[in-house]
Design an enzyme around this catalytic site. Structure first.
Site, mmCIF file in Angstrom:
data_model
loop_
_atom_site.group_PDB
_atom_site.id
_atom_site.type_symbol
_atom_site.label_atom_id
_atom_site.label_comp_id
_atom_site.label_asym_id
_atom_site.label_seq_id
_atom_site.Cartn_x
_atom_site.Cartn_y
_atom_site.Cartn_z
ATOM 1 N NE ARG A 154 -6.916 -4.276 -24.906
ATOM 2 C CZ ARG A 154 -6.082 -4.906 -25.743
ATOM 3 N NH1 ARG A 154 -5.040 -4.269 -26.231
ATOM 4 N NH2 ARG A 154 -6.305 -6.157 -26.088
ATOM 5 C CB ILE A 155 -8.485 -3.692 -18.414
ATOM 6 C CG1 ILE A 155 -9.156 -2.395 -17.943
ATOM 7 C CG2 ILE A 155 -8.293 -4.664 -17.252
ATOM 8 C CD1 ILE A 155 -8.346 -1.554 -16.972
ATOM 9 C CG ASN A 158 -5.452 -10.727 -16.097
ATOM 10 O OD1 ASN A 158 -6.653 -11.019 -16.081
ATOM 11 N ND2 ASN A 158 -4.511 -11.549 -15.682
ATOM 12 C CG PHE A 199 -1.860 -1.189 1.264
ATOM 13 C CD1 PHE A 199 -2.677 -1.544 0.204
ATOM 14 C CD2 PHE A 199 -1.863 -1.984 2.403
ATOM 15 C CE1 PHE A 199 -3.482 -2.678 0.276
ATOM 16 C CE2 PHE A 199 -2.664 -3.123 2.478
ATOM 17 C CZ PHE A 199 -3.473 -3.464 1.422
ATOM 18 N N GLY A 237 -2.600 2.329 -15.259
ATOM 19 C CA GLY A 237 -2.452 1.506 -14.052
ATOM 20 C C GLY A 237 -3.755 1.462 -13.306
ATOM 21 N N GLY A 289 -3.865 0.325 -9.703
ATOM 22 C CA GLY A 289 -3.641 0.032 -8.287
ATOM 23 C C GLY A 289 -4.194 1.061 -7.319
ATOM 24 C CD GLU A 290 -1.075 4.415 -6.276
ATOM 25 O OE1 GLU A 290 -0.642 5.141 -5.386
ATOM 26 O OE2 GLU A 290 -0.455 4.216 -7.346
#
Lengths: 743, 334
Positions: free
Chosen positions: A630-631, A633, A238, A704, A706-707
C-alpha cells in the site's frame, strides 16, 4: 524542537505534500551544519596523502603557532577513543571499526592523521595544510580487477547447478562489473559536538541517531545516557549516513578536550575518501534454459572489494535466489582487500549491482532464445520463494511486467538491433525486473493528545528527505481523525522513543505498528478520563461504551450526536495531555521463524536515443511499475521512484569513482569530475504503483519505496543500449568509447 | 588556502602597477587579478594557486560590448559570459560565440565568469588540481602523473612528454575560429595579440600557458568585422547533457559561395593543450564542394597529428565526428 504543521486533510493512501516542505523552502529547517553555539570552534582534518604505509613523523609546531589555532590533535594527544563493540544485528553498528588516529598505519588514501581546531574555519584550513607529515610509503593496491583472495563462501544453493549447466545446450556465461560509486548527497557529512562537562550533545548528519548514540558512547567511553544525538533534517544520505564515520568521534573528542563546541564539516574531497562508497563488484552469471525458455540453472558468483580492516559485503545475490524459479541454483561471494576506505550501503545495496548482472544476463539469454525478454520473465515466475521455501506475502511481478509493457508500448518493439528510428535518431528499448527487501525493525513511539486540541507524535527515527515526517502525521491522523495541521511530528533525537534507522526502505513499515498502537493507547487514556472525570458527560460509563472518532468521544449506542471534543474532556479533568506509547518488534535479523517471504517488486522499461554521427546517447523515457504494498502517500512515493530512476541513469551512464593506480587516491573527487545525472539528463518518467496492501508487514500493508526504484534500471538501460547499438556493455558505466568502436 | 592581501584597483594603471611586482603572470604568480573568480578562488582553495596579493579589478570600466567604427566588435575584459552570450550583436553576427558560451559551465558560473577570466581558465586535469600529485604545470620538474594515470579527458593535440593537460574553455574555441585579437595593456602601452599566438603549447614549460608577463592586463578582445552570410556552428560532445567540460568540441566559421567553401576557420576544443586552430582542416575544405565526404576528409586531416594516451584514443574518432557534424550543422542552415 521542530514543529511541523500543515493544513492539508490527511488520509493514508492520499497524495499529500510534505508537511516539512514550508520549513525547507523558507530556509527555517535547521540542518546539522546550520547549528552555531557561543564559543564554537572549527575542526578540519588532515588527510593522509598516501594510501599505504606508516607515519614516520608528524610535525605540528608551525601549525599550532598560526593565528586562531586552539589545538592540533593526532595519535599522541587526542586522548582515548575506543572501538565500538557491536552487539548483534544493527546495534552499535558501524562499517569502519577502527577509531580515528588509533595507530600510525595508513591503509587508505585520505585517512585522517590529525585534526586542527581553530577559531575560524579558514584558520583551521590554513593550519591543516601546515601540518607536516612524513610517511614511510609502500605501494598500495587499488586495482579495479578483482581476483578472489580465498575460497568463496556459498550464500545459497539448491539442486545441482554445475552438472545441469555443463550439459545444457542453451546457456549463457558472462561476467559483469559495477564500479565504485560515491554517494555524494549535496549536504556534506557534518558533526557539531557540544560537551557540557558531563554529557555530549551531537548534531549529526545521521540516518540513524539511536545507533549513532550507541557507537559514539562506546567510542568516547561514556554511558549512553550521556550522549544525545540529533539529526532533524538531512540533505540526503543514500545510505552514506546510515552509520557513524570517524569524523564524528574527532569532533566529539575535540569538544571534550577543549570544553568548547566544535563543528566539523567534511569536504567534498573527503566525501570520496572517508565516508564510504558502493564497492566495486565483479559478478559472473551462468544461466541455462530449455529451448522454451525455462531456467534450468542459475549461478551467480560475485566478488566485491573491501578495505584492509573491515569486511564489508555487497550482497549482490540478495534478489537472485527468489526472483525467478529454477531448481538448480548457487550463489557464492568473496571479498577482496584493497587500500581503499571501508565501503558502505548505497541505495539498494547488493540488489542494485546484483540485479544489473542477473537482469543483463536474462536479457542476453532472451536474445539467445530469440524470445521477448518480458515473456522470458513471465515464463519463469515462481510459485513461491524457492530460496527459503516460503510463500510470498504479496508478489505481483507479472502484473508489473504486463502493465509496464502496455504503458511503454512494448508490443511495438522490433527486436533487431538498430531497427527502430524516430526523428532521425535510433531508438533502443530495454527492460528489467526489480526487487527489494520488505522488512520491519523494532520501533517505539509516543503519541500525546493535548488539551489544546492538537497531537504530538515522537520517535527517534529520521526524515532523510523522503517524507517520514508526513507519514507519521498521516498515521496519527488516520487513527485519531485529527487533521494534519493539528499534528506535530518530532523526529531525529535520541531523547525520543527509539526508532529505526532510515535505511533498508523499512522506516515506514516499522513506524506504522508502533505509532498506531501509541495513538490507540493515547485515545484509550482519553476514554478513561472521560469515564472517570467528575465533570465529564460520560462520567460513570464503561470505556467500552465509548468511541473515539474524528477527534470526538461519543457513546457508541447514541452515536456521534453525543460527541465531545477530546480536548474538552481533557480540560474538564485538568489533564494536559493523554499520552500513549507503542512498541513493535522487528522482522529484520529476527530469529523467529518466518511464515512468508516479504519483498517488493517492479518492472523497469527504458528508451534510449542514439545518434551515431556524434556518438550521443540519451535516456529518453522510462516507465516504472512498482509493487511496494500500500502506498501511504503517493506524492513523496512517486518522488522516491523518480529520484531512483534519475540516479539509475547516473549509475548506467556516468558514475564511477576512479582511483589513481599508483597512489590509490580517488582522483575525480569533486562534482565536476565525478559525473552524476543532471536535470538535462533526466528522462520522462512514468511511475505506476500497483498498491496491493501487504498485510503481513503492518495493518496498512505498506512496504517501502526508497530503494526499489533504483533496482533494475541500469540493466534496462544497458539492454536498451544494446538494442540501439548492438554493443552489450557489461562493465558500468556505459562510456562513449564503448559505443564508438562498434558503430 | 593561504592568507593573502586583497587590493581593490583604483584604476587600470593602478592595477597594472600593482601586478608588475609579481614574479610571473603564469603558474606560481605572487600577484593575481580577480574578476569573476570562478577559476582563481577554486584553485586557491585547493592551494594550487597561492598568490600573496589578489587585485580586485571588477569595478574597472572594462565591461562594454561595442561595435567599432571599422566594424570590429570590441568586448571588454569584464563582460560576463552571460551578458556576452545574450548580446544582440553576438547572437546575430557571431552566433558561434554565443553557442559556445552557453555550452559552457552552468548558469550561475556564466553569471560570474568574465571574458578575460575565461581566456585564462585553467585546465581541469585532476592531477593539476591535487597538490599531493606530481604535475609539471603546477610544480615544474615534478613529473606528469596524467601520462600514465587517469587521462581519459586529456589532450591529444599539442601535448609534450611533460604535459597533456587540456584547455577546458568553450569560449576560447569560438574566439579562435573567429580569429579574435587579445588586447593587453602594460606599463609601456598596449599590445594586440592574435588569439592563436596568445596561447602556447606546453613543450618543456607547461607552467606557461600564454604570453602574458607580470603587469599585463587584458583590457578587451576584438573580433574582426562580421561578413554577411557567414555560416557558424559550435558543437560540444560530452558524457552528460549539461554542466561538463567537452570531450571534444568544434567551432566552424565558414563562408560558402556557390556551394563551395570559400574562407573557413576551424577550431577544436577538449582535445588540445590550447584552443586548437586546425589549419589542416581549413585547407582540406577551402575551395571544395560542401559535401559529407569533404567534411570527413577535413575531420581526418584535423586529427592527423593526434597523439593519444592510454585512455583517450577514442577522442580521435570522437573529434572527427564532432567536426564533421559541426560542418553539417553549419552548412545546412540557411
Amino acid at each position: 524542537m521542530a514543529t511541523i504543521r500543515n493544513t492539508v486533510p490527511a488520509t493514508v493512501g492520499g497524495s499529500l505534500p510534505r508537511i516539512d516542505g514550508p520549513l525547507k523552502v523558507s530556509g527555517a529547517a535547521m540542518y546539522t551544519s546550520d547549528h552555531h553555539f557561543p564559543g564554537m570552534l572549527y575542526a578540519v582534518p588532515v588527510c593522509s596523502t598516501i594510501a599505504k604505509g606508516r607515519i614516520a613523523s608528524l610535525d605540528s609546531s608551525v601549525a599550532v603557532e598560526m593565528p586562531g589555532i586552539q589545538a592540533v590533535y593526532h595519535q599522541g594527544n587526542i586522548g582515548p577513543l575506543f572501538r565500538s563493540a557491536p552487539a548483534s544485528g544493527l546495534s552499535a553498528y558501524l562499517d569502519e571499526r577502527r577509531p580515528p588516529l588509533e595507530d600510525d598505519v595508513i591503509r587508505y588514501y585520505g585517512q585522517y592523521v590529525a585534526v586542527v581546531i581553530a577559531q575560524t574555519f579558514e584558520q583551521a584550513v590554513a593550519a591543516a595544510s601546515a601540518v607536516k607529515v612524513v610517511y614511510t610509503e609502500e605501494k598500495p593496491d587499488a586495482r579495479t580487477h578483482l581476483d578472489p583472495d580465498g575460497k568463496p563462501s556459498v550464500d545459497s544453493s539448491r539442486g545441482t547447478p554445475d552438472e545441469v549447466f555443463a550439459s545444457a545446450s542453451i546457456k549463457h556465461d558472462e561476467t559483469y562489473g559495477t564500479p565504485v560509486e560515491t554517494h555524494n548527497p549535496i549536504e556534506l557529512h557534518a558533526s557539531v559536538a557540544v560537551w557540557d562537562g558531563q554529557s555530549f550533545t551531537l548534531y549529526e548528519t545521521s540516518q540513524g541517531v539511536v545507533n549513532h548514540r550507541e557507537v559514539l558512547a562506546q567510542m568516547l567511553g561514556v554511558p549512553q545516557e550521556n550522549v544525545r544525538v540529533i539529526s532533524r533534517f538531512l540533505g540526503s544520505g543514500f545510505g552514506g549516513k546510515l552509520f557513524p564515520w570517524p569524523h564524528s568521534a574527532l569532533a566529539a573528542a575535540a569538544s571534550r578536550n577543549l570544553n568548547r563546541p566544535v563543528k566539523l564539516v567534511v569536504s567534498r574531497q573527503m566525501m570520496f575518501q572517508n565516508v564510504g562508497h558502493r564497492p566495486r563488484t565483479q559478478q559472473r552469471v551462468r544461466l541455462s534454459a530449455t529451448a522454451e525458455g525455462r531456467l534450468t540453472s542459475l549461478q551467480h558468483d560475485y566478488l566485491n572489494h573491501t578495505s584492509i580492516l573491515d569486511d564489508y559485503k555487497e550482497n549482490c545475490g540478495e534478489a537472485t535466489t527468489y526472483l525467478y524459479g529454477t531448481p538448480n541454483l548457487r550463489v557464492t561471494s568473496g571479498l577482496v582487500r584493497r587500500n581503499i576506505g571501508t565501503p558502505t550501503s548505497m541505495r539498494g545495496p547488493g540488489a542494485v549491482p546484483g540485479l544489473f548482472a542477473t537482469e543483463s544476463a536474462m536479457d542476453e539469454l532472451a536474445i539467445k532464445l530469440k524470445m521477448d525478454p518480458v515473456e522470458l520473465r513471465l515464463l519463469n515466475e515462481p510459485e513461491k520463494d524457492e530460496g527459503n521455501d516460503l510463500p510470498f506475502s504479496s508478489r505481483h511481478l507479472s502484473e508489473c511486467l504486463t502493465i509496464g509493457a502496455r504503458k511503454f508500448g512494448w508490443s511495438q518493439r522490433t527486436p533487431e538491433v538498430g531497427s527502430m528510428k524516430k526523428d532521425g535518431l535510433t531508438l533502443g528499448w530495454g527492460m528489467a525486473s526489480c526487487s527489494w527487501i520488505a522488512e520491519r525493525v523494532s520501533t517505539e513511539a509516543t503519541v500525546d493528545l493535548r488539551n489544546d486540541g492538537t497531537a504530538r507524535v515522537s520517535c527517534a527515527t529520521q526524515d532523510i528527505g523522503t517524507g517520514t515526517y508526513t507519514i507519521l502525521a498521516q498515521i496519527v491522523s488516520e487513527k485519531t481523525g485529527l487533521p494534519l495541521d493539528k499534528i506535530e511530528v518530532v523526529l531525529g533525537d535520541t531523547a525520543l522513543p527509539p526508532g529505526p534507522i532510515s535505511g533498508g526502505s523499512w522506516a515506514t513499515a516499522s513506524v506504522i505498528p508502533a505509532v498506531s498502537q501509541a495513538a490507540q493507547n493515547a485515545m484509550q487514556v482519553v476514554l478513561t478520563a472521560a469515564t472517570k472525570g467528575k465533570n465529564s458527560p460520560f462520567s460513570g460509563q464503561e470505556t467500552d461504551a465509548l468511541n473515539f472518532e474524528n477527534g470526538q468521544v461519543y457513546l457508541k449506542e447514541k452515536g456521534g450526536e453525543t460527541g465531545v471534543a477530546f480536548h474538552d474532556i481533557l480540560k474538564q479533568s485538568n489533564i494536559n495531555a493523554a499520552s500513549g506509547s507503542g512498541k513493535s518488534e522487528g522482522t529484520f535479523g529476527s530469529t523467529a521463524p518466518r511464515k512468508y517471504s516479504t519483498h517488493s517488486f517492479g518492472a523497469q522499461f527504458a528508451e534510449v536515443t542514439w545518434q551515431p554521427e556524434i556518438a550521443r546517447l540519451r535516456v529518453n523515457r522510462v516507465v516504472t511499475v512498482i509493487d511496494a504494498g500500500r502506498i501511504m502517500n503517493s506524492r513523496p512515493a512517486r518522488n522516491q521512484i523518480e529520484g531512483s530512476v534519475v540516479m539509475g541513469v547516473g549509475m548506467a551512464l556516468f558514475e564511477k569513482t576512479t582511483y589513481d593506480p599508483r597512489q590509490g587516491a580517488p582522483i575525480n573527487s569533486n562534482l565536476a569530475d565525478y559525473i552524476v545525472a543532471t536535470h538535462a539528463d533526466s528522462p520522462e518518467i512514468d511511475v505506476t504503483f500497483l498498491d496491493y496492501p501487504d498485510l503481513v508487514l503492518n495493518e496498512f500493508g505498506a512496504r517501502g519505496i526508497g530503494e526499489i526504484g533504483h533496482a533494475g534500471i541500469a540493466s534496462a538501460i544497458t539492454s536498451a543500449v544494446y538494442h540501439a547499438t548492438g554493443v552489450r556493455v557489461r562493465e558500468l558505466p556505459v562510456h562513449i568509447e564503448d559505443l564508438l568502436a562498434h558503430t | 588556502m593561504d592568507t593573502f592581501a586583497f587590493i581593490k584597483a583604483r584604476d587600470v594603471s593602478h592595477a597594472i602597477q600593482a601586478a608588475s611586482q609579481s614574479n610571473t603572470a603564469q603558474q606560481g604568480a605572487e600577484v593575481r587579478f580577480v574578476a569573476g573568480g570562478t577559476t582563481l578562488i577554486d584553485l586557491m582553495k585547493l592551494s594550487v594557486e597561492r598568490p600573496s596579493q589578489v587585485i580586485d579589478i571588477n569595478h574597472l570600466p572594462l565591461d562594454n560590448v561595442e561595435k567599432l567604427p571599422d566594424g570590429r566588435l570590441k568586448i571588454g575584459a569584464l563582460v560576463r559570459n552571460f551578458d556576452l552570450a545574450h548580446h544582440e550583436i553576438v547572437q546575430n553576427e557571431y552566433s558561434v560565440l554565443s553557442q559556445a558560451l552557453l555550452a559552457g559551465a552552468s548558469a550561475q558560473l556564466r553569471n560570474m565568469a568574465t571574458t578575460a577570466g575565461n581566456l585564462l581558465q585553467r585546465t581541469r586535469c585532476v592531477y593539476f588540481r591535487n597538490t599531493a600529485m606530481a604535475c609539471n604545470k603546477r610544480e615544474p620538474g615534478s613529473g606528469c602523473s596524467a601520462i600514465e594515470g587517469d587521462n581519459r579527458t586529456l589532450a591529444i593535440l599539442g601535448t609534450s612528454s611533460n604535459c597533456i593537460a587540456t584547455n577546458p574553455s568553450d569560449m576560447n574555441v569560438a574566439l579562435t575560429a573567429l580569429e579574435a585579437t587579445i588586447h593587453v595593456q602594460d606599463k609601456n602601452g598596449q599590445r594586440d595579440i592574435p588569439i592563436d599566438d596568445f596561447f602556447v603549447v606546453p613543450g618543456s614549460t607547461p607552467q606557461r600557458e600564454n604570453v602574458l608577463e607580470p603587469g599585463d592586463l587584458i583590457t578587451h578582445v576584438t573580433l574582426p568585422p562580421s561578413r554577411h552570410g557567414t555560416k557558424y556552428a559550435y558543437l560540444k560532445l560530452r558524457d552528460r547533457a549539461s554542466y561538463e567540460f567537452a570531450l571534444a568540441s568544434a567551432a566552424v566559421v565558414a563562408d560558402v559561395v556557390d556551394n563551395k567553401f570559400n574562407r573557413v576557420r576551424i577550431a577544436l576544443g577538449g582535445v588540445g593543450t590550447k584552443p586548437w586552430r586546425s589549419r589542416e582542416a581549413e585547407q582540406a575544405l577551402e575551395g571544395r564542394t560542401v559535401d559529407q565526404s569533404v567534411f570527413r576528409e577535413a575531420a581526418v586531416a584535423a586529427l592527423s597529428e593526434a597523439r593519444p594516451q592510454s585512455e583517450n584514443g577514442f577522442k580521435i574518432e570522437l573529434a572527427q565526428r564532432c567536426l564533421a557534424h559541426a560542418l553539417t550543422l553549419a552548412t545546412e542552415t540557411a
